[in-house]
Design a protein around this motif. Sequence first.
Motif, PDB file in Angstrom:
ATOM      1  N   ASP A  15       0.811  -1.207   0.000  1.00 18.01           N
ATOM      2  CA  ASP A  15       0.000   0.000   0.000  1.00 18.01           C
ATOM      3  C   ASP A  15       0.853   1.269   0.000  1.00 18.01           C
ATOM      4  O   ASP A  15       0.462   2.291  -0.574  1.00 18.01           O
ATOM      5  N   ALA A  19       0.613   4.277  -2.787  1.00 15.17           N
ATOM      6  CA  ALA A  19       0.433   5.671  -2.388  1.00 15.17           C
ATOM      7  C   ALA A  19       1.552   6.562  -2.899  1.00 15.17           C
ATOM      8  O   ALA A  19       1.310   7.682  -3.369  1.00 15.17           O
ATOM      9  N   ASP A  23       1.090   9.686  -5.404  1.00 12.09           N
ATOM     10  CA  ASP A  23       1.532  11.002  -4.953  1.00 12.09           C
ATOM     11  C   ASP A  23       2.565  11.603  -5.902  1.00 12.09           C
ATOM     12  O   ASP A  23       2.676  12.820  -6.024  1.00 12.09           O
ATOM     13  N   TYR A  42     -10.166   1.275  -3.980  1.00 17.59           N
ATOM     14  CA  TYR A  42      -8.979   1.924  -3.421  1.00 17.59           C
ATOM     15  C   TYR A  42      -9.428   3.225  -2.755  1.00 17.59           C
ATOM     16  O   TYR A  42     -10.043   4.082  -3.385  1.00 17.59           O
ATOM     17  N   ILE A  44      -8.061   6.511  -1.371  1.00 17.74           N
ATOM     18  CA  ILE A  44      -6.864   7.345  -1.433  1.00 17.74           C
ATOM     19  C   ILE A  44      -7.113   8.602  -0.619  1.00 17.74           C
ATOM     20  O   ILE A  44      -8.127   9.287  -0.808  1.00 17.74           O
ATOM     21  N   THR A  55       0.507  10.639   1.148  1.00 22.87           N
ATOM     22  CA  THR A  55      -0.711  10.014   0.636  1.00 22.87           C
ATOM     23  C   THR A  55      -0.850   8.612   1.203  1.00 22.87           C
ATOM     24  O   THR A  55       0.154   7.917   1.397  1.00 22.87           O
ATOM     25  N   THR A  56      -2.074   8.209   1.478  1.00 26.90           N
ATOM     26  CA  THR A  56      -2.361   6.827   1.841  1.00 26.90           C
ATOM     27  C   THR A  56      -3.191   6.202   0.725  1.00 26.90           C
ATOM     28  O   THR A  56      -3.963   6.879   0.052  1.00 26.90           O
ATOM     29  N   ALA A  57      -3.044   4.901   0.529  1.00 22.27           N
ATOM     30  CA  ALA A  57      -3.823   4.162  -0.465  1.00 22.27           C
ATOM     31  C   ALA A  57      -4.236   2.842   0.159  1.00 22.27           C
ATOM     32  O   ALA A  57      -3.436   1.906   0.240  1.00 22.27           O
ATOM     33  N   HIS A 102      -2.371   0.749   8.215  1.00 22.61           N
ATOM     34  CA  HIS A 102      -3.215   1.917   8.063  1.00 22.61           C
ATOM     35  C   HIS A 102      -4.402   1.824   8.997  1.00 22.61           C
ATOM     36  O   HIS A 102      -5.063   0.800   9.081  1.00 22.61           O
ATOM     37  N   GLY A 269       4.452   7.967   0.174  1.00 23.73           N
ATOM     38  CA  GLY A 269       3.414   7.009   0.528  1.00 23.73           C
ATOM     39  C   GLY A 269       3.521   6.682   2.000  1.00 23.73           C
ATOM     40  O   GLY A 269       4.562   6.208   2.466  1.00 23.73           O
TER      41      GLY A 269
END
Length: 447
Positions: A15, A19, A23, A42, A44, A55-57, A102, A269
Amino acid sequence: MRVLAFDGRMGASGDMILAALIDAGADADVLEPVTEALPVAYRIDDTEKTGIAATTADVVFPDDDHAHDHDHADTDGAHDHDHSHGHDHSHDQADTEGGHTHETAGDGTDTPAEGHGPHRSYREVCEIVREMALEPAVERDALAIFELLGEAEAAVHGADLESIHFHEVGADDAIADVVGAAALLHDLEPDRVVTTPLATGGGTVAMSHGEYPVPTPAVVELAQRADWSLRGGPVDAELLTPTGAAILAHVADGVDSLPALDLESSGYGAGGYDLDPHPNVLRTLVGTGEGTLVKDDIAVLETNLDDATPEVLGGLQETLSDAGARDMSILPATMKKSRPGHLVKVICKPADRERVARALAEETGTLGVRDAGVTHRWIANREFETVSLGIDGEEYEVSVKIASDADGEVYDVSAEYDDAARVAREAGVATRDVIDRAERGVDASHR
């Protein structure tokens, strides 16, 4: 030369790779084939880690009910290798070993896909990937990454690849991570991907077979197959997951430090936990790099033939190319009992070697294909320019191949022979004259 560089000082997970690529400018729309094939989405979002905007994904089930429809019991039991180390697979849980988990956020309608979904065999995972509407290059990369994961699992358990039953890395979220990373990388179109040494973290992690030190056995196996190196720390947590290691083992060359780049973009990320004072992020840099020729990981396969017909030999190029061969040569050879024969040598990517070897055996009837043990080659950057030639009042076009090093310095210009021969026939002139005029007609900026 367009280079994408990962800064591995805080490890990597599936992940985090997703991310970081988004990004850095990758278009998240390329992930659509995954969400059409799997019951996932997803999510985001933006976050901050030790003062760095990132950024998170996350891979999620869009509704609460779906996440619990699957049977989590694995009746196989032979390869119960738990990859829920906190990076990729347990969003909500207070996992003290999990440096990159996360945390769930949002309106509560999305359920994290990590830790949920069916466990699948290696063959089942490959079938799912092949049924997605992926670009051929994306599909090849995704399958190669899962092959690496399967080989690592097989080595850990002392089993063969076909008998491997994936647990966490065969679930929906892991498939979404692997295929998504391959799609995003192709969207950014780097000529080369590199990574600095990848931090593994430290301490221990609880797995179904007991308590294991970090890096975990699967990560160690993947690192042995990779070009990059590992380093411990900087915290006692699992920083490099099997999914992240497998993705980077396939796509990235190892470098000791970040290369000199004329930067175009960068991305961060984020992992889920705060590891102050260390920013819990995977940094990605994209730009124009410098260097000499490009290192290209390859396998070289070869076999001796003493009974192949000219028709079979003539058709090998097309057949083996379809199986994944990058280049092929057929050399005359003297076989046992002084019989005339041929030596066939084939260059392919390491992940394609088994498929190419099978095609070579089926087409020629050979009883053995050797892996020559070659690991990489040095190649030029290649581009093509179409040159227009005026001959006796008629205009003709010839494609010219331009070879350059990683700094963009051209060292060879070569007209495509088939184009030149066609023009020579149509214009009634010598082929070598067409080649000479075409090569001299290449844009002066390439010289």
